[in-house]
Write a protein that holds these residues in place. Sequence first.
Motif, PDB file in Angstrom:
ATOM      1  N   GLU A  94       4.006   0.644  -6.645  1.00 57.73           N
ATOM      2  CA  GLU A  94       2.578   0.906  -6.408  1.00 57.73           C
ATOM      3  C   GLU A  94       2.058   0.117  -5.215  1.00 57.73           C
ATOM      4  OE1 GLU A  94       0.000   2.857  -7.425  1.00 57.73           O
ATOM      5  OE2 GLU A  94       1.536   4.011  -8.466  1.00 57.73           O
ATOM      6  N   MET A  95       2.437  -1.156  -5.154  1.00 56.27           N
ATOM      7  CA  MET A  95       1.982  -1.992  -4.038  1.00 56.27           C
ATOM      8  C   MET A  95       2.520  -1.462  -2.715  1.00 56.27           C
ATOM      9  SD  MET A  95       1.956  -5.911  -5.433  1.00 56.27           S
ATOM     10  CE  MET A  95       3.690  -6.041  -5.172  1.00 56.27           C
ATOM     11  N   GLU A 102      -2.299   2.464   3.511  1.00 58.38           N
ATOM     12  CA  GLU A 102      -3.328   1.765   4.263  1.00 58.38           C
ATOM     13  C   GLU A 102      -2.876   1.300   5.647  1.00 58.38           C
ATOM     14  OE1 GLU A 102      -6.614  -1.774   3.496  1.00 58.38           O
ATOM     15  OE2 GLU A 102      -5.444  -0.978   1.823  1.00 58.38           O
ATOM     16  N   PHE A 103      -1.608   0.868   5.761  1.00 54.21           N
ATOM     17  CA  PHE A 103      -1.171   0.249   7.011  1.00 54.21           C
ATOM     18  C   PHE A 103       0.005   0.939   7.685  1.00 54.21           C
ATOM     19  CE2 PHE A 103      -2.997  -3.203   4.383  1.00 54.21           C
ATOM     20  CZ  PHE A 103      -4.107  -3.484   5.166  1.00 54.21           C
ATOM     21  N   GLY A 104       0.618   1.921   7.023  1.00 51.83           N
ATOM     22  CA  GLY A 104       1.659   2.758   7.610  1.00 51.83           C
ATOM     23  C   GLY A 104       2.777   2.045   8.343  1.00 51.83           C
ATOM     24  N   THR A 105       2.895   2.346   9.648  1.00 55.59           N
ATOM     25  CA  THR A 105       4.035   1.868  10.430  1.00 55.59           C
ATOM     26  C   THR A 105       4.085   0.346  10.556  1.00 55.59           C
ATOM     27  OG1 THR A 105       2.793   2.189  12.475  1.00 55.59           O
ATOM     28  CG2 THR A 105       4.231   3.988  11.773  1.00 55.59           C
TER      29      THR A 105
END
Length: 137
Positions: A94-95, A102-105
């Motif tokens: 989940e984290m 939220e922060f992708g690459t």
Amino acid sequence: MLIRKFNKNESGLNRFFGPLEAKIMDILWNNCEMTIKNVQQVLDREKGTNFNTVMTVMNRLVEKEILQKRTEGRSSLYKPVLSRDQFLHTQSKEMTNELMDEFGTVVVSHMLDALEDVDDDLVAKLEKKIKELKKDK
């Protein structure tokens, strides 16, 4: 069940739980199903902990759907909903998903940087997983 609280400055179960919650979960994961009194007695060996405090924390863990409670005669028995491994797997997944959303690459980049400090088996598993993902697309 997703634990919304994550303490990055802690370690182990204390990242997900308060100190007493973590001790209670550790006791239950090591002993399966227990009464509040049994858990309190184990805690007493380490450090005196009030029965009512233990009862309150365990019932809150039931409300959070982390523990199950069942009645047998006049006793209530508590046990974890998930095994320790299942819990850690679920929470870390989940984290990771939330971080990716939220922060992708940036997250992927940091995870790859962290691979410098891990053993070769983990890198091999990652390479295998990437090949499987590419094959499925």
